[in-house]
Design an enzyme around this catalytic site. Structure first.
Site, PDB file in Angstrom:
ATOM      1  N   GLN A  28       6.966   3.284   2.215  1.00 51.39           N
ATOM      2  CA  GLN A  28       5.682   3.682   2.784  1.00 51.39           C
ATOM      3  C   GLN A  28       5.599   3.215   4.225  1.00 51.39           C
ATOM      4  O   GLN A  28       5.877   2.052   4.518  1.00 51.39           O
ATOM      5  CB  GLN A  28       4.511   3.111   1.989  1.00 51.39           C
ATOM      6  CG  GLN A  28       3.159   3.632   2.464  1.00 51.39           C
ATOM      7  CD  GLN A  28       1.995   3.050   1.702  1.00 51.39           C
ATOM      8  OE1 GLN A  28       1.616   1.907   1.927  1.00 51.39           O
ATOM      9  NE2 GLN A  28       1.416   3.838   0.803  1.00 51.39           N
ATOM     10  N   ALA A  72      -1.920  -0.307  -9.252  1.00 52.17           N
ATOM     11  CA  ALA A  72      -1.839  -1.265  -8.155  1.00 52.17           C
ATOM     12  C   ALA A  72      -2.231  -2.664  -8.624  1.00 52.17           C
ATOM     13  O   ALA A  72      -1.408  -3.398  -9.159  1.00 52.17           O
ATOM     14  CB  ALA A  72      -2.725  -0.798  -6.995  1.00 52.17           C
ATOM     15  N   ARG A  73      -3.519  -3.031  -8.459  1.00 52.88           N
ATOM     16  CA  ARG A  73      -3.942  -4.381  -8.829  1.00 52.88           C
ATOM     17  C   ARG A  73      -3.757  -4.661 -10.317  1.00 52.88           C
ATOM     18  O   ARG A  73      -3.569  -5.818 -10.705  1.00 52.88           O
ATOM     19  CB  ARG A  73      -5.399  -4.600  -8.424  1.00 52.88           C
ATOM     20  CG  ARG A  73      -5.602  -4.827  -6.940  1.00 52.88           C
ATOM     21  CD  ARG A  73      -7.067  -5.084  -6.633  1.00 52.88           C
ATOM     22  NE  ARG A  73      -7.899  -3.941  -6.963  1.00 52.88           N
ATOM     23  CZ  ARG A  73      -9.234  -3.997  -7.058  1.00 52.88           C
ATOM     24  NH1 ARG A  73      -9.863  -5.131  -6.874  1.00 52.88           N
ATOM     25  NH2 ARG A  73      -9.926  -2.908  -7.343  1.00 52.88           N
ATOM     26  N   CYS A 117      -5.063   2.960   4.497  1.00 46.76           N
ATOM     27  CA  CYS A 117      -5.137   1.504   4.603  1.00 46.76           C
ATOM     28  C   CYS A 117      -6.449   1.090   5.262  1.00 46.76           C
ATOM     29  O   CYS A 117      -6.784   1.565   6.344  1.00 46.76           O
ATOM     30  CB  CYS A 117      -3.959   0.964   5.410  1.00 46.76           C
ATOM     31  SG  CYS A 117      -3.990  -0.830   5.624  1.00 46.76           S
TER      32      CYS A 117
END
Length: 704
Positions: free
Chosen positions: A411, A569-570, A442
């Site tokens: 990325q 993700a998390r 982001c």
């Protein structure tokens, strides 16, 4: 770790009724986003005096003299003495000359005369002084000497030196290299001198009208060379027309503008260039880069890419001629330099478990752990294009790939079409990847203020320029990661989803939050479904946000069949075994011992990646502590009144079923350090740690 009363283990201790406060029902706790832990495991609430002590206090370990200041309610920061660059450079040189930093060649062989630099070497050659200050060896075996014929590259500096068993000094011993995508030294020197040629990128940029004649400070290829490539493109119908699926016909002039047709957005842009190449900026300091890179490099710990396989470029004339031959061959065989999006080698993300690119914690050792637990697709941490084009080793370390990552992407993040496109060409040339993801979501201030990340959501014409230029430069699939929008309540991806497919993207991942939300509040999956239903068949849509169990995964897949997959993700940071749970369709009541084994696997992978010397051990410890700042949020299945745990639930203070489980549930940095000492030995004197990530910024003024 707080122990149970009367010295009993938390497994046998059950608080009496007079110790327990009146407990709320599970429904009441869930309404307040508090995890409904069974009453018998809850800790009694602390007294007011202890609350004041713990709000802003210094936690310490009496055995190790560890201290870390914890102050969550104050914002005062002690001002540090600002040092000049010359002073910092002098201190670094003096540090290298200290007895702590032994010459790598001397460490390998044990021979003082083995160093080719002799007295000019930047490192210390006092072998006895090094041995006198070297800490005791750690328990366990060296991660580099288990394979046949392998040898440890750190020699005497290895913290597992006692397990080498005479294998050091074997010059012909082969180290098993399982990592690739290292930056070739010759290419790095060209990047340092700003002499790297980007024929494909510059030709595509010029064909799209995204460059200007001679205005850029960036050293470009000769105009004749670019003109030749552009002429070849024109003769094969690769201009910005409807035929290639990337243009919009009558609105061709809009595609040739970089920023002029957009709202300037004012304060967060240094200056907007319309028809010239964005100049490369001066190399950033480690502090500036740290905001996004999140990974340090141990110069000895990162093996270089095989030079023969990397095809190093010896001289600039050979570089130009070789690239022109490659371009000529591609034009002659394929009939076109720029591939139609449908002709690209695509990746089918449908049903695959995708581990999200995670800044700081999503490093290579963590991805190895997730691969072993069932992840199908992995992606490297976000790397800044400007830093990659400057040849920064710390940024290129984010692109490294392990052999176990069979479906791997990188990325990147940039603000302008020229920097992103050149970076894409460079990665395609130097790295082995399956796809390249462009981050346009982001929320970090340092990224947004430079016009990258979520800032691009306010500039659709620049999004178009970046996607068109990058997809036309390389054959690798180009994917995009976005948020719903910049401001909450002003979502805009649904209006761009069709265009994103036309511009050349193979897939788009939508994080169901705006930039303003950061990571607060629940993700808007209804909006993700809306975008997935609008997307063309050629564009795969992946959802991202709050996936924390196989139930969440199943619900999203059944609610919207048009959704290709979900990015995790998390949820993976807090419990990396979520991939196993999804594949086996079960709630895994994992024991503390099994969790500790996962941490051991991470540490071993970290030592292989960052090194087994003192620096590598402490780097591994640092990233382990960063990860532990997330894992403490996990509540074991056996302790919950309602399962599965939701990502937005805050764990109350509770006792585990054994002391190790209680220790892992602690939100104290001192307890995280204790766990790291179980795996990596005692911490150095005056060791401190503070978690890097702080995402609680929803109400800040600059976020609207």
């Amino acid at each position: 770790m707080a122990e149970s009363p009367a010295g009993l283990t938390s497994q046998n201790w059950n608080p009496t009724q007079d110790q327990q406060q009146p407990t709320a029902t599970s429904e009441q706790l869930i309404a307040k986003s508090i995890a409904p832990v069974k009453p018998q495991f809850l800790r009694p609430p602390p007294s007011r005096a202890s609350q004041k002590d713990t709000t802003s206090s210094t936690v310490s370990d009496s055995n190790n003299d560890i201290s870390k200041s914890i102050n969550t309610n104050t914002t005062s920061v002690v001002a540090k003495e600002k040092k000049s660059k010359r002073q910092l450079k002098r201190e670094r040189q003096q540090e290298k000359k200290s007895s702590v930093n032994l010459c790598p060649e001397l460490a390998k062989t044990g021979d003082v005369n083995s160093c080719p630099y002799k007295n000019n070497c930047r490192f210390n050659h006092d072998l006895e002084a090094f041995k006198a200050q070297k800490p005791e060896d750690l328990e366990g075996e060296c991660p580099f000497v288990n394979g046949e014929g392998s040898c440890c590259p750190y020699g005497l500096a290895c913290r597992f030196y006692g397990t080498h068993k005479g294998r050091d000094g074997v010059r012909n011993g082969k180290k098993q290299i399982s990592e690739i995508n290292g930056l070739n030294k010759d290419v790095q020197k060209l990047l340092w001198k700003n002499k790297m040629k980007f024929l494909k990128a510059d030709s595509v940029l010029k064909s799209l009208g995204l460059t200007g004649p001679g205005k850029s400070k960036v050293k470009k290829v000769d105009e004749e060379e670019v003109e030749k490539v552009v002429d070849d493109n024109d003769s094969h119908g690769t201009n910005d027309t409807n035929e290639n699926g990337c243009g919009d016909g009558g609105n061709e002039s809009a595609g040739k503008l970089d920023c002029a047709a957009e709202v300037l957005g004012g304060d967060d842009m240094d200056g907007v260039l319309t028809d010239e190449v964005r100049p490369q900026k001066k190399a950033k300091s480690a502090v500036e880069v740290n905001g996004c890179s999140g990974e340090e490099v141990n110069g000895l710990g990162i093996p270089e890419k095989d030079i023969e396989n990397n095809c190093p470029l010896k001289t600039e004339p050979e570089l130009v001629s070789d690239k022109l031959e490659v371009i000529a061959d591609s034009v002659e065989t394929d009939g076109s330099l720029k591939l139609h999006p449908r002709e690209k080698k695509l990746i089918d993300f449908r049903g695959k478990l995708y581990l999200a690119p995670l800044t700081t914690v999503g490093n290579l050792p963590f991805r190895r752990v997730c691969k072993a637990l069932g992840a199908d697709v992995t992606c490297g941490e976000m790397a800044m294009c400007t830093n990659l084009l400057q040849g920064q080793a710390s940024e290129w370390a984010l692109l490294r790939r392990h052999s176990s990552e069979d479906l791997f992407g990188v990325q990147i993040c940039g603000a302008y079409p020229d920097t992103v496109t050149r970076t894409v060409e460079l990665i395609d040339q130097e790295c082995t990847v399956d796809f390249i993801d462009i981050n346009m979501g982001c929320p970090i201030d340092i990224v947004v203020n430079k016009g990258a990340g979520s800032s691009l959501l306010t500039k659709p014409m620049r999004m178009k320029s970046i996607i068109e230029a990058t997809s036309g430069t390389v054959e690798k699939p180009i994917t995009v990661k976005v948020r719903t929008g910049y401001f909450e309540g002003k979502s805009r991806i649904d209006s761009l989803i069709v265009d994103i497919g036309k511009w050349g993207a193979s897939a788009v991942t939508i994080h169901g939050r705006s930039r303003q939300q950061r990571y607060s509040k629940l993700a808007d999956w209804d909006y993700i479904y809306q975008c997935a239903r609008k997307a063309p068949d050629s564009l795969q849509v992946l959802g991202n946000g709050d996936v924390f169990s196989f139930v969440d995964w199943n619900n999203h897949k059944s609610d919207c069949p048009e959704l290709s997959s979900c990015m995790i993700a998390r949820g993976a940071l807090i419990k990396p075994w979520i991939f196993t749970e999804i594949k086996e369709q079960r709630h895994w009541d994992i024991s503390s011992g099994e969790r500790l084994n996962i941490l051991k696997d991470y540490v071993r992978s970290g030592l292989e990646h960052w090194g087994s010397d003192t620096k590598g051990v402490e780097t591994t410890r640092h990233f382990l502590l960063e990860w532990l700042s997330y894992t403490c949020r996990y509540v074991p299945v056996g302790l919950l009144d309602v399962i599965p745990q939701r990502l937005n639930w805050r764990p109350p203070s509770y006792y585990g079923r054994d002391d190790l489980e209680t220790l892992m549930a602690s939100d104290s940095a001192a307890d995280w350090v204790r766990i790291s000492e179980m795996l990596l030995g005692k911490v150095p004197d005056a060791f401190t740690f503070a978690p890097k990530h702080k995402s609680n910024a929803y109400d800040r003024a600059e976020n609207g």
